[in-house]
Design an enzyme around this catalytic site. Structure first.
Site, mmCIF file in Angstrom:
data_model
loop_
_atom_site.group_PDB
_atom_site.id
_atom_site.type_symbol
_atom_site.label_atom_id
_atom_site.label_comp_id
_atom_site.label_asym_id
_atom_site.label_seq_id
_atom_site.Cartn_x
_atom_site.Cartn_y
_atom_site.Cartn_z
ATOM 1 N N GLU A 93 0.797 -1.227 0.000
ATOM 2 C CA GLU A 93 0.000 0.000 0.000
ATOM 3 C C GLU A 93 0.829 1.276 0.000
ATOM 4 O O GLU A 93 0.548 2.218 -0.747
ATOM 5 C CB GLU A 93 -0.978 0.018 1.190
ATOM 6 C CG GLU A 93 -2.181 -0.900 1.021
ATOM 7 C CD GLU A 93 -1.891 -2.348 1.386
ATOM 8 O OE1 GLU A 93 -0.768 -2.637 1.861
ATOM 9 O OE2 GLU A 93 -2.779 -3.197 1.203
ATOM 10 N N HIS B 215 -11.066 -4.253 9.040
ATOM 11 C CA HIS B 215 -11.606 -3.970 7.701
ATOM 12 C C HIS B 215 -12.895 -3.151 7.734
ATOM 13 O O HIS B 215 -13.581 -3.072 6.728
ATOM 14 C CB HIS B 215 -11.933 -5.282 6.964
ATOM 15 C CG HIS B 215 -10.754 -6.110 6.591
ATOM 16 N ND1 HIS B 215 -9.934 -6.699 7.513
ATOM 17 C CD2 HIS B 215 -10.244 -6.454 5.385
ATOM 18 C CE1 HIS B 215 -8.985 -7.385 6.892
ATOM 19 N NE2 HIS B 215 -9.145 -7.241 5.606
#
Lengths: 324, 424
Positions: free
Chosen positions: A57, A126
């Site tokens: 990321e 998440h």
């Protein structure tokens, strides 16, 4: 049209319109996107414009920043807002700072898209709502669209703008339908939408909570004869504070609804701004409805208990009238 | 190949040694030697003067000097085309100068003045020169590797022949972005040379204490990025190695990792008591001073006379004098420019006031430069402290300089600013 389809349409139109625009992220190509937002784009535009990336990321965002500085217009997808935490160095220390710290010589026309929010039992890594974290950072623009039309119009605007944009979608909203104007162009950041007019209390809903706030307003009208004015700011940076203040000056009461954590949240910020700039108009303290101050739990009842629903908004609004 | 000789020598003796270089490259033509030596001397003199200006509190914050690394900087940048991009670390005054940024705008940036190459916003660690494709010094260790990979992606995307050189220190090879960037650059066949300037320390931590693999040129092999190594104290070896690495990156679309083995003669920053290394070690490396050794060769091979060297040095000092004078005469940035360049103004951000929340007064409709009464007063009130702090700082540094010159065994005043993360 569904929210995810509106996003897909915006991406397709911008890819068509400008050769410099490309999209990249984890599993956005062959896999078509974890939430299918990028479905069909690889086939249509090829792997130069639609790039699957390794799971890295910080570097995905950094590659976006570097390529944007050198003249491209990247749109990066991160699979969830929690994963954006791995990229905070590139977002805060680089994307947000580069135009300023180099005296305006370089621009970073980068969009970083990511979904947030609970409700799908994805647990504590998440499901969070972290818009306040990005709202905090000068140099970033922050969008939190809650309708299909806004998702499309704001994403087009984000891609066409020369600033780094944190574009926050919502997992619950992906499947929601809404009217999207034919051939609609980019929308303006910093223009709130008044979702429902009312004269008794101003309810500001962020991201998915704009939808929750609107439903709560219906109940307030039917069950309690209270007319709530529901405002969806649509973007948090820039923020259309004027529309919110005008509403508060009319209703004299404000409730801010967000899914994120209470401390240092969007509501905390907004409550400060409202009391600074409309103190004389307030008949009650500014109220906040927020997610619970815990990592998002997995178990269904616990998860549902950890973020706001219509009932919480209704109760918060009623509480503002209790002492009258 | 001479470079391989240097490499194998390094391998046989290990890192951190300061013995002589490997076999010599033959000297290039006189003009090239002149240009190379002039740049190295200019950088040396610039850095020495910057150190003096820091002691006089003309420069604030951290100051990282590259003295000792001049051959690495000049040898590599001389191998680049004007259209190639360079990204560097926070120890990057030399890189900016080597790429052609006028020393006076670099000095003005160190002074925090409006004519600085980043308009006084970046300071020593964040120099930038878009015109010369010097895409910045970066203060976050390892932060520039993804950026360089992105710039290289743009070269590939637009099908240009441009390449990218990304410099970072030995400490940065331990960051996650090192592996991530190597992988992505190799996967996408991007024209980028990752150049690790191994100056033996990540701040105050020696190479063998911070990296399990001390042959840094090997550290990217597993990611598909071949490595090579050059003698960072030999400007010709660095030039030769960088030329070859750039050729492979540009023509074969094969990213490269190039390690330049060098040494910084000064501390990590000006606030470094250097308790992690011995004076003998520094002395040993100083005997390989890249400028002195290159100068000596030029004289030995009768290309330059001692007078030529002296003349070059005088020119370097004159340029630095001029830079200091320019920086001193440049004003501090206007307080009302505090919000300038925070955003690119346009359709979405129509003025800085549309994103500022510090002032309770309404801003809409104001022109960008007119900060409004409250923000201006807040800025004035804050800026008033600048003079006070500067006077105190000047006193503190003068005291420190006196102590050091008095041969007292460096009792270094505890200064909260001495605590610094990262390193290269």
């Amino acid at each position: 049209m569904r929210y995810r389809e509106a996003l897909n349409q915006a991406l397709r139109e911008e890819l068509e319109a400008d050769e410099r625009v490309f999209i990249m992220g984890e599993d956005i190509g062959v896999f078509q996107g974890a939430f299918k937002v990028t479905a069909g784009l690889l086939e249509e535009f090829g792997d130069k414009r639609v790039r699957d990336t390794p799971i890295s990321e910080n570097t995905i965002v950094g590659v976006g920043v570097g390529s944007a500085m050198a003249g491209l217009r990247p749109v990066v997808e991160l699979m969830t807002i929690n994963f954006a935490l791995l990229a905070l160095d590139q977002i805060v220390n680089h994307a947000a700072a580069i135009h300023y710290m180099f005296g305006g010589q370089a621009k970073v026309p980068l969009v970083v898209r990511m979904p947030q929010g609970g409700g799908h039992q994805l647990g504590p890594t998440h499901s969070h709502s972290l818009e306040a974290m990005f709202l905090h950072v000068p140099g970033l623009l922050v969008a939190v669209p809650s309708t299909a039309a806004d998702a499309k119009g704001l994403l087009k605007a984000a891609i066409q703008d020369d600033n780094p944009v944190i574009f926050i979608e919502h997992e619950y909203l992906y499947g929601q339908r809404g009217e999207v104007p034919e051939n609609g162009g980019p929308m303006r950041f910093g223009e709130a939408a008044v979702r429902r007019e009312g004269s008794d209390v101003t309810v500001v809903g962020i991201s998915r909570m704009a939808v929750t706030a609107e439903r709560a307003a219906e109940r307030l009208a039917h069950e309690h004869e209270l007319e709530a004015e529901v405002i969806d700011p649509r973007t948090l940076r820039p923020l259309d504070l004027d529309t919110i203040l005008e509403s508060v000056k009319k209703t004299n009461r404000a409730v801010i609804v967000e899914e994120g954590w209470p401390h240092g949240g969007v509501g905390a910020n907004l409550a400060a701004l409202i009391q600074e700039q409309a103190f004389d108009y307030l008949d009650a303290p500014v109220a906040r409805v927020t997610g619970a101050d815990v990592p998002m739990p997995y178990s269904k009842p616990l998860e549902q208990a950890a973020f706001p629903h219509e009932e919480h908004v209704v109760q918060a609004c009623l509480a503002l009238f209790k002492d009258l | 190949m001479a470079r391989e000789a240097a490499v194998s020598k390094e391998k046989s003796t290990g890192n951190g040694t300061a013995d002589g270089a490997g076999a010599q490259h033959s000297l290039p033509d006189k003009d090239t030697c002149h240009a190379v030596l002039a740049k190295m001397m200019l950088i040396r003199r610039f850095e020495e003067r910057a150190g003096e200006m820091y002691a006089k509190a003309k420069i604030g914050g951290f100051l990282h000097l590259c003295i000792g690394e001049e051959a690495t900087i000049v040898g590599s940048t001389q191998a680049m085309r004007d259209t190639d991009y360079l990204l560097s670390t926070y120890r990057e005054h030399g890189q900016a100068i080597a790429r052609g940024t006028p020393p006076k705008t670099v000095m003005a940036e160190l002074f925090g003045r409006v004519d600085g190459c980043s308009k006084g916003r970046g300071g020593s660690m964040h120099l930038f020169d878009m015109e010369r494709r010097f895409l910045g010094g970066y203060g976050i260790v390892g932060g520039n590797l993804p950026l360089a990979t992105g710039v290289a992606l743009q070269c590939e995307y637009n099908g240009t022949e441009d390449a990218v050189v990304c410099m970072f220190g030995d400490g940065a090879t331990n960051q996650g972005t090192f592996g991530e960037s190597m992988n992505m650059a190799a996967l996408w066949k991007l024209p980028v040379v990752f150049m690790v300037i191994n100056n033996q320390f990540g701040m105050g931590t020696a190479l063998e204490r911070h990296s399990a693999v001390t042959d840094l040129s090997k550290k990217a092999e597993g990611y598909g990025v071949p490595g090579s190594r050059c003698d960072g104290m030999d400007v010709l070896d660095v030039h030769s190695a960088t030329t070859e690495a750039l050729r492979k990156a540009r023509e074969d679309r094969q990213p490269q990792l190039l390690e330049a083995v060098t040494y910084r003669f000064r501390g990590h920053s000006m606030a470094d008591p250097e308790e992690y290394r011995s004076k003998d070690e520094v002395e040993e490396w100083r005997r390989r001073d890249p400028i002195a050794s290159f100068s000596k060769r030029l004289v030995d091979e009768e290309m330059f006379s001692e007078e030529d060297l002296e003349k070059l040095d005088q020119e370097a000092m004159a340029t630095v004098d001029e830079a200091v004078q320019f920086a001193d005469n440049s004003p501090f940035p206007d307080l009302d420019s505090l919000y300038d360049n925070l955003y690119v103004l346009g359709e979405q951000v129509r003025g800085w006031w549309s994103v500022d929340e510090r002032s309770p007064e309404p801003h809409r409709g104001e022109r960008e430069r007119e900060a409004g009464r409250v923000p201006h007063e807040l800025a004035e009130a804050g800026a008033a402290y600048a003079g006070v702090a500067e006077a105190q700082e000047r006193k503190r540094r003068q005291r420190q300089a006196d102590e050091e010159h008095g041969e007292g065994e460096g009792e270094h005043a505890a200064d909260p600013r001495d605590v610094e993360g990262g390193g290269d």
